[in-house]
Write a protein that holds these residues in place. Structure first.
Motif, PDB file in Angstrom:
ATOM      1  N   THR A 196       0.851  -1.182   0.000  1.00 14.47           N
ATOM      2  CA  THR A 196       0.000   0.000   0.000  1.00 14.47           C
ATOM      3  C   THR A 196       0.888   1.233   0.000  1.00 14.47           C
ATOM      4  O   THR A 196       2.022   1.174   0.463  1.00 14.47           O
ATOM      5  CB  THR A 196      -0.943   0.011   1.227  1.00 14.47           C
ATOM      6  OG1 THR A 196      -1.702   1.216   1.218  1.00 14.47           O
ATOM      7  CG2 THR A 196      -0.184  -0.099   2.529  1.00 14.47           C
ATOM      8  N   GLU A 197       0.363   2.333  -0.508  1.00  8.30           N
ATOM      9  CA  GLU A 197       1.107   3.590  -0.483  1.00  8.30           C
ATOM     10  C   GLU A 197       1.056   4.230   0.897  1.00  8.30           C
ATOM     11  O   GLU A 197       1.850   5.117   1.200  1.00  8.30           O
ATOM     12  CB  GLU A 197       0.555   4.562  -1.521  1.00  8.30           C
ATOM     13  CG  GLU A 197       0.886   4.162  -2.944  1.00  8.30           C
ATOM     14  CD  GLU A 197       0.453   5.214  -3.948  1.00  8.30           C
ATOM     15  OE1 GLU A 197       0.606   6.417  -3.653  1.00  8.30           O
ATOM     16  OE2 GLU A 197      -0.031   4.826  -5.012  1.00  8.30           O
ATOM     17  N   ALA A 198       0.128   3.816   1.718  1.00  4.15           N
ATOM     18  CA  ALA A 198      -0.026   4.388   3.058  1.00  4.15           C
ATOM     19  C   ALA A 198       1.056   3.856   3.996  1.00  4.15           C
ATOM     20  O   ALA A 198       1.646   2.808   3.749  1.00  4.15           O
ATOM     21  CB  ALA A 198      -1.409   4.044   3.606  1.00  4.15           C
ATOM     22  N   ALA A 199       1.280   4.570   5.068  1.00  8.25           N
ATOM     23  CA  ALA A 199       2.254   4.143   6.084  1.00  8.25           C
ATOM     24  C   ALA A 199       1.595   3.086   6.963  1.00  8.25           C
ATOM     25  O   ALA A 199       1.265   3.324   8.126  1.00  8.25           O
ATOM     26  CB  ALA A 199       2.721   5.342   6.902  1.00  8.25           C
TER      27      ALA A 199
ATOM     28  N   ASP B 129       3.951   9.473   7.576  1.00  5.46           N
ATOM     29  CA  ASP B 129       4.830   9.143   6.456  1.00  5.46           C
ATOM     30  C   ASP B 129       5.505   7.803   6.712  1.00  5.46           C
ATOM     31  O   ASP B 129       5.839   7.474   7.850  1.00  5.46           O
ATOM     32  CB  ASP B 129       5.898  10.222   6.277  1.00  5.46           C
ATOM     33  CG  ASP B 129       5.295  11.557   5.876  1.00  5.46           C
ATOM     34  OD1 ASP B 129       4.358  11.565   5.056  1.00  5.46           O
ATOM     35  OD2 ASP B 129       5.756  12.594   6.401  1.00  5.46           O
ATOM     36  N   MET B 130       5.742   7.084   5.629  1.00  8.59           N
ATOM     37  CA  MET B 130       6.375   5.786   5.758  1.00  8.59           C
ATOM     38  C   MET B 130       7.784   5.941   6.340  1.00  8.59           C
ATOM     39  O   MET B 130       8.577   6.702   5.816  1.00  8.59           O
ATOM     40  CB  MET B 130       6.445   5.122   4.384  1.00  8.59           C
ATOM     41  CG  MET B 130       6.098   3.669   4.439  1.00  8.59           C
ATOM     42  SD  MET B 130       5.985   2.940   2.811  1.00  8.59           S
ATOM     43  CE  MET B 130       4.321   3.349   2.361  1.00  8.59           C
ATOM     44  N   PRO B 131       8.089   5.238   7.431  1.00  8.24           N
ATOM     45  CA  PRO B 131       9.432   5.320   8.006  1.00  8.24           C
ATOM     46  C   PRO B 131      10.491   4.841   7.011  1.00  8.24           C
ATOM     47  O   PRO B 131      10.252   3.921   6.215  1.00  8.24           O
ATOM     48  CB  PRO B 131       9.368   4.381   9.213  1.00  8.24           C
ATOM     49  CG  PRO B 131       7.916   4.272   9.543  1.00  8.24           C
ATOM     50  CD  PRO B 131       7.202   4.385   8.231  1.00  8.24           C
ATOM     51  N   ALA B 132      11.667   5.460   7.078  1.00  8.70           N
ATOM     52  CA  ALA B 132      12.755   5.142   6.148  1.00  8.70           C
ATOM     53  C   ALA B 132      13.126   3.657   6.196  1.00  8.70           C
ATOM     54  O   ALA B 132      13.346   3.028   5.157  1.00  8.70           O
ATOM     55  CB  ALA B 132      13.970   6.012   6.449  1.00  8.70           C
ATOM     56  N   PHE B 133      13.192   3.072   7.401  1.00 10.99           N
ATOM     57  CA  PHE B 133      13.571   1.657   7.493  1.00 10.99           C
ATOM     58  C   PHE B 133      12.577   0.771   6.759  1.00 10.99           C
ATOM     59  O   PHE B 133      12.941  -0.256   6.182  1.00 10.99           O
ATOM     60  CB  PHE B 133      13.711   1.210   8.961  1.00 10.99           C
ATOM     61  CG  PHE B 133      12.404   0.799   9.581  1.00 10.99           C
ATOM     62  CD1 PHE B 133      11.963  -0.518   9.517  1.00 10.99           C
ATOM     63  CD2 PHE B 133      11.590   1.734  10.219  1.00 10.99           C
ATOM     64  CE1 PHE B 133      10.749  -0.903  10.074  1.00 10.99           C
ATOM     65  CE2 PHE B 133      10.380   1.362  10.777  1.00 10.99           C
ATOM     66  CZ  PHE B 133       9.962   0.045  10.703  1.00 10.99           C
TER      67      PHE B 133
END
Length: 145
Positions: free
Chosen positions: A87-90, A126-130
Protein backbone atom coordinates in the motif's frame (compact mmCIF):
# COMPACT_ATOMS: atom_id res chain seq x y z
CA UNK A 1 -4.04 -10.79 -3.31
CA UNK A 2 -2.82 -8.83 -6.28
CA UNK A 3 0.46 -6.99 -6.40
CA UNK A 4 2.23 -9.10 -3.82
CA UNK A 5 4.38 -12.16 -4.11
CA UNK A 6 5.42 -12.10 -0.47
CA UNK A 7 3.74 -15.04 1.21
CA UNK A 8 4.59 -17.63 3.76
CA UNK A 9 2.74 -20.81 4.59
CA UNK A 10 3.09 -23.05 7.62
CA UNK A 11 1.18 -25.66 9.60
CA UNK A 12 0.17 -25.21 13.21
CA UNK A 13 -1.43 -27.48 15.77
CA UNK A 14 -4.70 -26.79 17.55
CA UNK A 15 -4.07 -27.21 21.27
CA UNK A 16 -6.59 -28.27 23.90
CA UNK A 17 -6.26 -24.90 25.68
CA UNK A 18 -7.62 -23.16 22.55
CA UNK A 19 -10.88 -25.15 22.43
CA UNK A 20 -14.10 -23.92 24.05
CA UNK A 21 -17.08 -25.76 25.56
CA UNK A 22 -18.41 -26.51 22.05
CA UNK A 23 -15.12 -28.36 21.37
CA UNK A 24 -14.10 -25.93 18.62
CA UNK A 25 -11.43 -23.27 18.70
CA UNK A 26 -12.56 -20.29 20.75
CA UNK A 27 -12.89 -17.23 18.50
CA UNK A 28 -10.33 -15.26 20.54
CA UNK A 29 -7.58 -17.79 19.75
CA UNK A 30 -7.63 -16.73 16.10
CA UNK A 31 -5.96 -13.42 17.00
CA UNK A 32 -3.01 -15.42 18.35
CA UNK A 33 -2.87 -17.51 15.17
CA UNK A 34 -2.63 -14.32 13.11
CA UNK A 35 0.10 -13.07 15.44
CA UNK A 36 2.02 -16.32 14.96
CA UNK A 37 1.69 -15.87 11.19
CA UNK A 38 3.06 -12.30 11.37
CA UNK A 39 6.01 -13.49 13.43
CA UNK A 40 6.69 -16.32 10.97
CA UNK A 41 6.47 -13.91 8.03
CA UNK A 42 8.75 -11.43 9.81
CA UNK A 43 11.40 -14.08 10.38
CA UNK A 44 11.17 -15.24 6.79
CA UNK A 45 11.36 -11.79 5.18
CA UNK A 46 13.28 -9.75 7.75
CA UNK A 47 10.35 -7.66 8.99
CA UNK A 48 10.27 -8.74 12.61
CA UNK A 49 9.15 -6.70 15.60
CA UNK A 50 12.73 -6.03 16.69
CA UNK A 51 13.42 -4.25 13.39
CA UNK A 52 10.46 -1.96 13.97
CA UNK A 53 11.29 -1.22 17.61
CA UNK A 54 15.02 -0.88 17.00
CA UNK A 55 14.20 1.83 14.47
CA UNK A 56 12.18 3.79 17.03
CA UNK A 57 8.66 2.75 16.10
CA UNK A 58 5.75 0.63 17.24
CA UNK A 59 3.29 -1.02 14.84
CA UNK A 60 0.00 -1.59 16.65
CA UNK A 61 -2.91 -3.30 14.98
CA UNK A 62 -5.72 -0.84 14.30
CA UNK A 63 -8.00 -3.17 12.37
CA UNK A 64 -8.48 -6.92 12.46
CA UNK A 65 -11.15 -8.93 10.72
CA UNK A 66 -11.71 -12.66 10.70
CA UNK A 67 -14.27 -14.60 8.70
CA UNK A 68 -15.04 -18.03 10.12
CA UNK A 69 -15.96 -20.57 7.45
CA UNK A 70 -15.55 -23.95 9.21
CA UNK A 71 -14.73 -24.80 12.81
CA UNK A 72 -11.18 -25.64 13.77
CA UNK A 73 -11.05 -28.57 16.20
CA UNK A 74 -8.64 -29.89 18.78
CA UNK A 75 -5.75 -31.85 17.29
CA UNK A 76 -6.09 -30.50 13.75
CA UNK A 77 -3.00 -29.19 12.01
CA UNK A 78 -4.34 -26.65 9.54
CA UNK A 79 -2.22 -24.72 7.07
CA UNK A 80 -2.05 -20.94 7.24
CA UNK A 81 -0.91 -18.63 4.46
CA UNK A 82 -0.08 -15.00 5.20
CA UNK A 83 0.21 -12.55 2.30
CA UNK A 84 1.73 -9.09 2.44
CA UNK A 85 -0.48 -6.45 0.79
CA UNK A 86 1.49 -3.45 -0.51
CA UNK A 87 0.00 0.00 0.00
CA UNK A 88 1.11 3.59 -0.48
CA UNK A 89 -0.03 4.39 3.06
CA UNK A 90 2.25 4.14 6.08
CA UNK A 91 0.69 0.82 7.06
CA UNK A 92 1.47 -2.87 7.15
CA UNK A 93 -1.41 -4.93 5.77
CA UNK A 94 -1.65 -8.71 5.72
CA UNK A 95 -4.27 -11.15 4.45
CA UNK A 96 -4.59 -14.61 5.98
CA UNK A 97 -6.09 -17.90 4.89
CA UNK A 98 -6.44 -21.01 7.05
CA UNK A 99 -7.04 -24.26 5.15
CA UNK A 100 -8.21 -27.70 6.23
CA UNK A 101 -5.25 -30.08 6.62
CA UNK A 102 -6.85 -32.88 4.60
CA UNK A 103 -9.01 -31.42 1.85
CA UNK A 104 -7.54 -27.91 1.58
CA UNK A 105 -10.90 -26.19 2.00
CA UNK A 106 -10.87 -22.68 3.43
CA UNK A 107 -11.64 -22.69 7.16
CA UNK A 108 -11.08 -19.00 7.91
CA UNK A 109 -9.79 -15.84 6.30
CA UNK A 110 -8.65 -12.60 7.84
CA UNK A 111 -6.91 -9.27 7.48
CA UNK A 112 -4.88 -7.07 9.79
CA UNK A 113 -3.84 -3.46 9.41
CA UNK A 114 -0.98 -2.01 11.42
CA UNK A 115 0.09 1.63 11.57
CA UNK A 116 3.33 3.19 12.74
CA UNK A 117 3.66 5.12 15.98
CA UNK A 118 6.76 6.82 17.32
CA UNK A 119 8.06 6.20 20.83
CA UNK A 120 5.85 9.00 22.13
CA UNK A 121 2.85 7.01 20.85
CA UNK A 122 2.14 9.54 18.12
CA UNK A 123 0.78 8.31 14.80
CA UNK A 124 3.35 8.50 11.99
CA UNK A 125 1.80 9.63 8.71
CA UNK A 126 4.83 9.14 6.46
CA UNK A 127 6.37 5.79 5.76
CA UNK A 128 9.43 5.32 8.01
CA UNK A 129 12.76 5.14 6.15
CA UNK A 130 13.57 1.66 7.49
CA UNK A 131 10.26 0.38 6.10
CA UNK A 132 10.81 1.80 2.60
CA UNK A 133 14.32 0.30 2.71
CA UNK A 134 12.84 -3.06 3.68
CA UNK A 135 10.35 -2.85 0.78
CA UNK A 136 13.19 -2.18 -1.65
CA UNK A 137 15.18 -5.13 -0.25
CA UNK A 138 12.29 -7.52 -0.84
CA UNK A 139 11.33 -6.07 -4.23
CA UNK A 140 8.12 -4.24 -3.33
CA UNK A 141 7.41 -1.00 -5.16
CA UNK A 142 4.52 0.60 -3.31
CA UNK A 143 4.01 3.12 -6.15
CA UNK A 144 2.68 0.27 -8.31
CA UNK A 145 -0.23 -0.42 -5.98
Amino acid sequence: MPGSSLQSTFRFKIRFSEVDAMRVVWHGAYAKYLEDAREYFGQMYGLDYNLIVDNGFFAPIVDMSIQYKQPLRYGMQPEMTITYCPTEAAKIIFDYEIRHPEDGSVMATGRTVQVFMDRDYQLVWDMPAFYTEWMKRVGINNKDV
